[in-house]
Structures are given as structure tokens and as C-alpha cells.
Design an enzyme around this catalytic site. Structure first.
Site, PDB file in Angstrom:
ATOM      1  N   ARG A  10       0.853  -1.185   0.000  1.00  0.00           N
ATOM      2  CA  ARG A  10       0.000   0.000   0.000  1.00  0.00           C
ATOM      3  C   ARG A  10       0.891   1.238   0.000  1.00  0.00           C
ATOM      4  NH1 ARG A  10      -3.142  -0.367   5.230  1.00  0.00           N
ATOM      5  NH2 ARG A  10      -4.073   1.571   4.476  1.00  0.00           N
ATOM      6  N   ASP A  80      -4.668  -7.153   9.485  1.00  0.00           N
ATOM      7  CA  ASP A  80      -5.598  -6.903   8.387  1.00  0.00           C
ATOM      8  C   ASP A  80      -5.923  -8.155   7.587  1.00  0.00           C
ATOM      9  OD1 ASP A  80      -5.621  -4.169   8.993  1.00  0.00           O
ATOM     10  OD2 ASP A  80      -3.985  -3.722   7.595  1.00  0.00           O
ATOM     11  N   ARG A 127     -12.976  -2.611  18.546  1.00  0.00           N
ATOM     12  CA  ARG A 127     -12.271  -3.250  19.667  1.00  0.00           C
ATOM     13  C   ARG A 127     -11.765  -2.207  20.654  1.00  0.00           C
ATOM     14  NH1 ARG A 127      -7.052  -3.326  20.699  1.00  0.00           N
ATOM     15  NH2 ARG A 127      -6.593  -2.491  18.636  1.00  0.00           N
ATOM     16  N   ARG A 145     -11.099   7.836  10.737  1.00  0.00           N
ATOM     17  CA  ARG A 145     -10.340   7.067   9.762  1.00  0.00           C
ATOM     18  C   ARG A 145      -9.173   7.926   9.311  1.00  0.00           C
ATOM     19  NH1 ARG A 145     -12.332   3.624   5.951  1.00  0.00           N
ATOM     20  NH2 ARG A 145     -10.131   3.513   5.393  1.00  0.00           N
ATOM     21  N   GLY A 146      -8.250   7.323   8.593  1.00  0.00           N
ATOM     22  CA  GLY A 146      -7.139   8.089   8.037  1.00  0.00           C
ATOM     23  C   GLY A 146      -5.802   7.598   8.529  1.00  0.00           C
ATOM     24  N   VAL A 148      -1.782   8.052  10.086  1.00  0.00           N
ATOM     25  CA  VAL A 148      -1.313   8.522  11.391  1.00  0.00           C
ATOM     26  C   VAL A 148      -1.311  10.048  11.457  1.00  0.00           C
ATOM     27  CG1 VAL A 148       0.693   8.617  12.930  1.00  0.00           C
ATOM     28  CG2 VAL A 148       0.020   6.437  11.893  1.00  0.00           C
ATOM     29  N   ARG A 151      -4.901  11.379  11.885  1.00  0.00           N
ATOM     30  CA  ARG A 151      -5.473  11.139  13.214  1.00  0.00           C
ATOM     31  C   ARG A 151      -4.835  12.034  14.278  1.00  0.00           C
ATOM     32  NH1 ARG A 151      -6.815   4.627  13.425  1.00  0.00           N
ATOM     33  NH2 ARG A 151      -7.005   4.355  11.183  1.00  0.00           N
ATOM     34  N   CYS A 238     -19.822 -15.217  16.896  1.00  0.00           N
ATOM     35  CA  CYS A 238     -19.802 -13.978  17.655  1.00  0.00           C
ATOM     36  C   CYS A 238     -19.280 -12.850  16.774  1.00  0.00           C
ATOM     37  CB  CYS A 238     -18.909 -14.133  18.886  1.00  0.00           C
ATOM     38  SG  CYS A 238     -18.686 -12.634  19.830  1.00  0.00           S
TER      39      CYS A 238
END
Length: 307
Positions: A10, A80, A127, A145-146, A148, A151, A238
Site C-alpha cells: 500500500r 488486516d 475493539r 479514519r485516516g 497517522v 489522526r 460472535c
């Protein structure tokens, strides 16, 4: 002519940094490597991950590039990776793991417990959100989202009071000095596979499978295989947020694999925790036993609560 190995990655700063580390490890083995940037659904779609199905949104395009021959191998953040294997692709190596913990980056450098009631904490992870809510600190969890920079920018701009990130990513980017607090796993269990990298290649490229296999770290593989089996077992019954951490430790009778896990309702009001231990040579069996025990302890009921 020497084969130049094409490494699919990526394009984000963290992804290229991680892939660059792996490229250097492969070069140290005597092979030429070039990075090939691949755009994934998770990079171009800004919707919450859960709305996109979550699992695989950062992985499928890289796997497609492997299978069509655009790249020779690919590097993923292991957390991921879907738990179901893909035909024609081999998980050739899991290098030694980075720090598994989550971290807080906050205004004024405050620790999580020192943030005032009503403070806004950003995370795109169910989580992390559920475990923060379960602490009962009166914090407001906000979806983000986004990358580092994006954020942390929400904190420095004053839009948020804090964000939660992975310590491994901050370390790899050389930004550890910006961390306000590293959260002990007793406070927040990481995602299965967090801090570890996955190196995949085509199964029929046996020479490359062998080359990449030299980068595999046995204790890290045992730990993440166990954690991912907990996830796979719980996924069958679950849909709750899940944290899991396994570690190979020294015990009286030699090395022992110990795993602990937590499943929660999204609002953090229902928490199912359990732990188990066993030999490092059967990580899948240990993870399955722990996952089954958690389902019996009430994690199965979380599926309806989280529907």
C-alpha cells in the site's frame, strides 16, 4: 540476469515504511527488491471499515496483484489479514513482532485515565472503542479514519482530545516521542496479530517461498497463529469486538504458549474474558480451545447483542 523481486505494498507512509524494512531484510539475503505501490479498497473508500465488511479491505487488491503476476510478494499488517487462507497464496514469513500495545496520543500528554470526563477519544476500531467504554471513565469515543498524520492532526488541531493508535506503527515511523501513554494489555488487549507483519507470495513460486521463509520468526508465528485461531473460532458464533494476545514464555517445563482474549459488546457493558496455556507447537489447537471456552462463557450471546 538477476531476478528483481517486486514487493507489493500500500502507498501510505506506514505501509511503505513497513515494506521498506522487509525489502531491506530480503536485500540482506542477497536479492534485489523494488517496491510496487498498489491501491486497496481501504485506501480509497473513506467509509467506516465495518461498513465495508472490515476484513480484507486492505488485502484483496495486493493478493490480486500477486495472483496476476504484477508483484512477486506482498507485505501486510497481519491484523488486516482474513483468517481464511486464499488458494494459490502462501503466508511465507512472519518476521519478529514489534510492540503489540495500543497507545494514546493526547493533548497535553495526558494518560487515558487522566483525561477529564467527557473528553473525546478518536478511534476507528470497535475493539478499542468497546474496551475504552468498558473502563467506565466517562469518555466520548468518536469514530475516525485516516493515516497517522490525519489522526494525530485531529488532536493537535483541538478537534479531539486524544486518539488511539498502534505502538508498532508509531515506532516504525520514528514517532514514539509523540506517544502520551502505552496502554498495558491488561487495560486494552490488542487486535489478533497486532504489531506483526505478514509476507505473502504465490504458492507455486517455491524458490521465493524458501527465500522468504528465512525471515520467519517461530515464536511470533506461534503467537499470532494462536490469536488468529481465537478470532476464527469466535467469528463462527460472535460478531463482537475482540482482543487477543499470545506470548511464548519460559515455564518450569520449558517454553509455554499463553493466550488471553476478550470479547465485548459494542457499548462495553458486557465483557467476556478468558485465558489458556499450552505447548507452543500446537498454537491452533490452543486458540480453538480458548475461543470455544469463550463462546461457552457467553461470547456467543454477544452475536445477537451486536447485531
Amino acid at each position: 540476469m538477476t531476478r528483481v523481486l517486486r514487493l507489493g505494498t500500500r502507498a501510505s507512509a506506514l505501509a511503505t515504511t513497513q515494506s521498506g524494512h522487509v525489502a531491506d531484510m530480503v536485500r540482506a539475503l542477497g536479492h534485489e527488491v523494488e517496491l510496487v505501490l498498489v491501491s486497496t479498497e481501504g485506501d480509497v473508500n473513506r467509509a467506516p471499515l465495518a461498513q465495508m465488511g472490515g476484513t480484507g479491505v486492505f488485502v484483496s487488491a495486493l493478493r490480486d496483484a500477486l495472483l496476476d503476476g504484477t508483484v512477486d510478494f506482498a507485505v501486510h499488517s497481519l491484523k488486516d489479514l482474513p483468517t481464511t487462507p486464499q488458494d494459490g497464496i502462501t503466508l511465507a514469513a512472519i518476521p519478529q513482532r514489534e510492540d503489540v500495545r495500543d497507545v494514546i496520543v493526547s493533548r497535553d500528554g495526558l494518560a487515558l485515565a487522566d483525561l477529564p470526563a467527557g473528553a473525546t477519544v478518536g478511534t476507528g476500531s470497535p475493539r478499542r472503542a468497546a474496551q475504552i467504554k468498558a473502563l467506565g471513565l466517562g469518555l466520548e469515543v468518536v469514530g475516525v479514519r485516516g493515516n497517522v498524520d490525519t489522526r494525530i492532526g485531529k488532536v493537535t488541531s483541538g478537534e479531539l482530545d486524544a486518539v488511539v493508535l498502534a505502538h508498532a506503527g508509531m515506532n516504525r515511523l520514528g514517532r514514539d516521542a509523540e506517544v502520551s501513554e502505552a496502554l498495558d494489555p491488561s487495560v486494552m488487549l490488542p487486535a489478533p496479530g497486532q504489531g506483526a507483519l505478514a509476507i505473502e507470495c504465490r504458492s507455486d513460486d517455491t524458490g521465493l517461498v524458501e527465500i522468504l521463509g528465512e525471515l520467519d520468526h517461530a515464536h511470533t508465528r506461534a503467537a499470532v497463529v494462536c490469536e488468529r485461531q481465537v478470532l476464527a473460532t469466535l467469528e463462527a458464533g460472535c460478531s463482537a469486538p475482540l482482543g487477543a494476545l499470545a506470548e511464548v514464555v519460559d515455564a518450569d517445563n520449558g517454553a509455554e504458549l499463553r493466550v488471553r482474549a476478550v470479547a465485548l459488546s459494542h457499548d462495553g457493558t458486557v465483557v467476556v474474558r478468558n485465558e489458556a496455556a499450552g505447548p507452543p507447537d500446537d498454537p491452533r489447537g490452543l486458540g480453538a480451545r480458548l475461543g470455544s471456552a469463550m463462546l461457552a462463557d457467553g461470547a456467543a450471546a454477544l452475536m445477537e447483542a451486536n447485531a
